[in-house]
Scaffold this motif. Structure first.
Motif, PDB file in Angstrom:
ATOM      1  N   UNK B  49    -100.985  16.865 -99.485  1.00 29.95           N
ATOM      2  CA  UNK B  49    -100.711  18.296 -99.615  1.00 29.95           C
ATOM      3  C   UNK B  49     -99.439  18.554-100.400  1.00 29.95           C
ATOM      4  N   UNK B  50     -98.816  17.492-100.918  1.00 22.57           N
ATOM      5  CA  UNK B  50     -97.665  17.691-101.802  1.00 22.57           C
ATOM      6  C   UNK B  50     -98.105  17.965-103.242  1.00 22.57           C
ATOM      7  N   UNK B 124    -102.770  34.227 -98.911  1.00 29.37           N
ATOM      8  CA  UNK B 124    -101.570  34.652 -99.652  1.00 29.37           C
ATOM      9  C   UNK B 124    -100.272  34.137 -99.039  1.00 29.37           C
ATOM     10  N   UNK B 125    -100.242  33.990 -97.713  1.00 26.59           N
ATOM     11  CA  UNK B 125     -98.968  33.594 -97.083  1.00 26.59           C
ATOM     12  C   UNK B 125     -99.056  32.224 -96.415  1.00 26.59           C
ATOM     13  N   UNK B 126     -99.963  31.373 -96.915  1.00 27.12           N
ATOM     14  CA  UNK B 126    -100.095  30.030 -96.340  1.00 27.12           C
ATOM     15  C   UNK B 126     -99.177  29.054 -97.064  1.00 27.12           C
ATOM     16  N   UNK B 127     -98.713  28.036 -96.329  1.00 26.87           N
ATOM     17  CA  UNK B 127     -97.959  26.952 -96.966  1.00 26.87           C
ATOM     18  C   UNK B 127     -98.777  26.419 -98.129  1.00 26.87           C
ATOM     19  N   UNK B 128     -98.101  26.102 -99.207  1.00 28.54           N
ATOM     20  CA  UNK B 128     -98.688  25.389-100.334  1.00 28.54           C
ATOM     21  C   UNK B 128     -99.560  26.276-101.229  1.00 28.54           C
ATOM     22  N   UNK B 129     -99.772  27.543-100.871  1.00 31.32           N
ATOM     23  CA  UNK B 129    -100.381  28.464-101.833  1.00 31.32           C
ATOM     24  C   UNK B 129     -99.229  29.216-102.492  1.00 31.32           C
ATOM     25  N   UNK B 130     -98.745  28.660-103.574  1.00 37.20           N
ATOM     26  CA  UNK B 130     -97.540  29.200-104.196  1.00 37.20           C
ATOM     27  C   UNK B 130     -97.837  30.471-104.983  1.00 37.20           C
ATOM     28  N   UNK B 328     -97.540  18.970 -91.313  1.00 34.50           N
ATOM     29  CA  UNK B 328     -96.196  19.457 -91.618  1.00 34.50           C
ATOM     30  C   UNK B 328     -96.256  20.681 -92.534  1.00 34.50           C
ATOM     31  N   UNK B 329     -95.394  21.646 -92.350  1.00 34.60           N
ATOM     32  CA  UNK B 329     -94.181  21.585 -91.542  1.00 34.60           C
ATOM     33  C   UNK B 329     -94.296  22.216 -90.160  1.00 34.60           C
ATOM     34  N   UNK B 330     -95.478  22.469 -89.602  1.00 31.60           N
ATOM     35  CA  UNK B 330     -95.536  23.250 -88.365  1.00 31.60           C
ATOM     36  C   UNK B 330     -96.732  22.822 -87.534  1.00 31.60           C
TER      37      UNK B 330
END
Lengths: 397, 397
Positions: B49-50, B124-130, B328-330
Motif C-alpha cells: 500500500x506504499x 475521498x478521505x481514505x488513506x492512500x487516496x491522495x 497501518x496506520x490505524x
C-alpha cells in the motif's frame, strides 16, 4: 523535557533550504502532510498520522506551524523545536467525523494569519493528504492559489547531513543483528512467525549501546513459490527443505533506516537459484562499483542491466531508490530511483537502497545493500555477506 | 497456492452487500483504496500500500478488479479469490514517477470497459487516496460523475461475521500474552526498547496453535510526564521508580485486531494516579454495563461521562471506536465513535475498542477493553485484570 534528536540549528538549516526552494518556485505557504517531512522540519515524532495533521511553512516566519489533534499537542511539545505559539491543536470533534474536517480548521488558521490570498502549495501525492483535504482547502480558500508541492521537501532530504549519516550507520548495525537472527533461527519445521518475531525483537532492542526504532515496513518473508510475490509478509507455516525464503528488513534508529534483503534456502538450493544468486551478486557488485558523485541514477541501473543480460536475464522494475528518514508505509523517499530515464546526478551523502527484486514467475530473489555516495565512491552501510545464504539443515546432518 | 482466509462465499456476500448499498446510493462503480476495504472485498494481503493500488467494484460484475503494481500481481494471485481476468497490473514506470501516474492506468481501464461515463464513487478521505489520484481521475474521465464513497465499505465492515469474531478472539489471546510480557519485563533500570521488543516478539510469535500478524499500530509506550502524550512510541531510556507507563498494543490475527491498553507504575504510584485508576475503571465498567443492541454510541459515552464527573473529572475526547480488520496506520474503522452526537445504534457483532485516554496535563492514563456487542450485552475479548498495574520493584524488596 524536549527529546532533541537534532540541534535546533539543523532544523533551522532545513527550514532555510525549504524556504529558498519555495521562493524560487514562487510559493508563499507550504503545507506539509508527509510525516517524514513533518519530522524533518520540526522533529515531531508520534504515531498520530492516522488522523489529519500537518506542518505549515510560511516564507516570512522562522518556525513552521504544527497542526494536529489536541490529544497530540503534548507530543509536539515533547519532540519538536517549536515554541508554544507555533503549536495549533484542533478539537477532538474534528476527528474522523462526517460533520467536520480538520482542513476547515487549517483554512480558518490561514485566514486568521491573513494568508488566505497567498500562493499555497500542498503535497498533492503524499501519503495522508487525501482528496478530501484538497477539496476542502480549495472550497474554503477561494482567493488562494493552490499549487503542487509534492516532494519539494523530499528533494531536500535526499542529501543527508553527517549527523543523519551517523544515525543510518547505527541503523545498519541493527539490520546486521536482525538478519543474523533470521539466519540463525530459520530451519526446516520452524514457523515463519517465530523467525519474524526474533527479527522484530532484534530490530527494536537494538544494541547494548542504543535501542532501535520501528522500521517503516515490517519484515517481509515470502517463502517457496511466494518468493515471486515480494511484498508478502509471513504466515505460521513451517519452513520446508529446499525452499527459498526472502528476508527483507531494516534497522531503524530515530526514524532513519538502513534496509537489507537477503535470500536463504534451507538445505540444498536448486541449480537455478544458485545461478541466479551469482548473477544478482555480480550485478549488484558492478552497479555499486560505478557509484560516485557525477554519475546519474540511470547510468548505475544500466551497468546492472548489462551485467545480468550477459547471463540472459532481464528485469523490468527499478533496482533501488533513495531512502532514509521515514514513517509507515515506506522507507523510500520517492525521489531518485535507479531506473532508465532517471537522470538524478549522484552527490555525496545521498543514501540509497539498491534492491534488484528478481521474479522468475515461479520463484524470486532479493539480495540488497544500503549505501551512501561518498566523495569518490560509495560506503555500504551493513557489513553482511553478499550471497545467497544456504542454511545447513540440521535434520539432514 | 491460494491462501484462503475466508471461503469464497463470504467474499461474495460482502460484494452483494456493497453492491446493494451502491445501488441504493445510485453509484455504478466504486473505487476502493483503503487497504482494509481492499482486503475485505478480495482477500488481497501484502505490504504494497506504499504504492498506488485499488479495487474496482462494478455493479454489473460478480468479482471486483484488482489494480496494482506488476510486482504485486503474484501477491493478488496468492491471496485473493479473483480470477486472472480481474487482476490488472500496471508497469513499473508508473511507480513514484513524475512523468506517469497509476490513476492514468485506471482511467484507461475504465474507458476500455466502457465505464467512463458512469457514476463513479471514490473514497475521498481514505488513506492512500491522495489529492493527486482525485485530480488525475477527474481530468481523465471528463464524462464521468465523481461522487464520495468514503466509508461506504467501512460501514458494512462494522458488523462482523462469526468467522471474523473468531479471528478477533484469537487476536485477543495474543494481546493478553503481549501485555503479560510487558508487565513481566518492565522494571526500574530496564530500557523501554527492551520491553517493547518482548511485546513485539509475543505479538508476532502468537501462540503454540497459531502465529500472530503485524498490528496496524506499533506498541505505544509513553512514560512519566510523557504519558500525557499518548501516541509517543518508545525510547532507549530506562524506567524510573514511581513513574507511570502507558502500554497500548494489539494482538492481530489475519489482519483482525484486539487492542488492549493498560497503565503500570514501577514501585509506588502517586495517590493521584491511584485515584485516577479507580475512576477510569469505574467509568469503563459502567459504560460496558450499558452496552447492548439498541443503545446508541452517545448513550454509552454519556454513562461514562456521568460516572467520572461524579468524581470531578472531565474528558473532552471520544472514549472509543469501531475496530477490526485493518492495515497501518490505524486499527480503527472510522465509522462509529463513543462520543456525544454519535447516534449509531449498537447491533450484535459490532466490535469496539473502548479507550478513554486520560490526560491531566502533567500525566496521563489508559485502561481499555475491546469487545463485541452480543444479543443482550457485550463480550470483552481479552481476559486481563482491569486495573492500574503496580509493579513490585525488586530493588526495593
Amino acid at each position: 523535557m524536549r527529546m532533541s534528536v537534532f540541534p535546533t540549528e539543523e532544523f533551522q538549516m532545513r527550514m532555510t533550504r525549504t524556504k529558498k526552494k519555495m521562493a524560487a518556485m514562487g510559493i508563499d505557504i507550504l503545507i506539509v502532510t508527509d510525516p517524514a517531512n513533518m519530522n524533518y522540519l520540526t522533529g515531531y515524532d508520534a504515531w498520530s498520522f492516522y488522523v489529519h495533521q500537518l506542518v505549515i511553512v510560511m516564507l516570512d516566519e522562522d518556525q513552521p506551524y504544527w497542526v494536529g489533534r489536541a490529544m497530540d499537542a503534548n507530543a509536539a511539545r515533547h519532540t519538536s523545536w517549536l515554541d508554544e505559539d507555533h503549536i495549533y491543536p484542533y478539537a477532538d470533534h474534528y476527528v474522523q467525523s462526517a460533520l467536520r474536517h480538520p482542513m476547515d480548521f487549517v483554512s480558518d488558521l490561514l485566514k486568521d494569519k491573513k494568508k488566505d490570498k497567498k500562493i499555497i502549495a500542498v503535497e498533492l501525492d503524499a501519503y495522508y493528504f487525501t482528496a478530501k483535504c484538497y477539496i476542502k482547502l480549495v472550497q474554503s480558500l477561494p482567493n488562494a492559489t493552490i499549487r503542487d508541492g509534492t516532494n519539494l521537501v523530499n528533494w531536500i532530504r535526499i542529501v543527508k547531513s553527517d549527523r543523519e549519516i551517523g544515525y543510518i550507520r547505527k541503523a545498519a548495525k541493527i539490520s546486521e543483528k536482525a538478519m543474523q537472527v533470521a539466519f540463525d533461527t530459520l530451519n526446516e519445521g520452524v514457523r515463519e512467525c517465530d523467525v519474524v518475531a526474533g527479527i522484530s525483537y532484534a530490530q527494536i532492542s537494538g544494541t547494548e549501546e542504543y535501542g532501535g526504532d520501528y522500521p517503516s515496513i515490517v519484515p517481509l518473508l515470502p517463502t517457496g513459490k511466494k518468493t515471486s510475490a515480494c511484498h508478502l509478509t509471513w504466515t505460521d507455516e513451517t519452513f520446508k527443505q529446499g525452499e527459498p525464503v526472502i528476508i527483507e528488513l531494516a534497522g531503524c534508529y530515530k526514524r532513519y533506516h538502513s534496509p537489507l534483503a537477503r535470500t536463504a534456502v534451507v538445505g540444498m538450493p536448486s541449480e537455478e537459484m544458485q545461478n541466479l544468486g551469482e548473477v544478482v551478486v555480480e550485478g549488484v557488485n558492478a552497479a555499486l562499483d560505478v557509484v560516485k558523485p557525477g554519475v546519474t541514477c540511470e547510468e548505475v541501473e544500466m551497468v546492472w542491466r548489462k551485467t545480468i543480460e550477459k547471463h540472459g536475464i532481464k528485469k523490468e522494475s527499478r533496482i533501488g531508490y533513495s531512502m532514509g528518514l521515514n514513517y509507515p508505509p515506506d522507507w523510500g523517499e520517492h525521489t531518485a530511483s535507479f531506473r532508465s530515464g532517471d537522470q538524478t546526478i549522484l552527490e555525496p551523502n545521498m543514501t540509497f537502497h539498491m534492491i534488484p527484486t528478481m521474479d522468475l514467475g515461479h520463484v524470486g530473489m532479493e539480495i540488497s545493500e544500503s549505501f551512501r555516495v561518498t566523495e569518490n565512491g560509495c560506503e555500504v552501510f551493513a557489513d553482511f555477506p553478499r550471497d545467497l545464504y544456504v542454511k545447513p539443515n540440521i535434520r539432514l546432518a
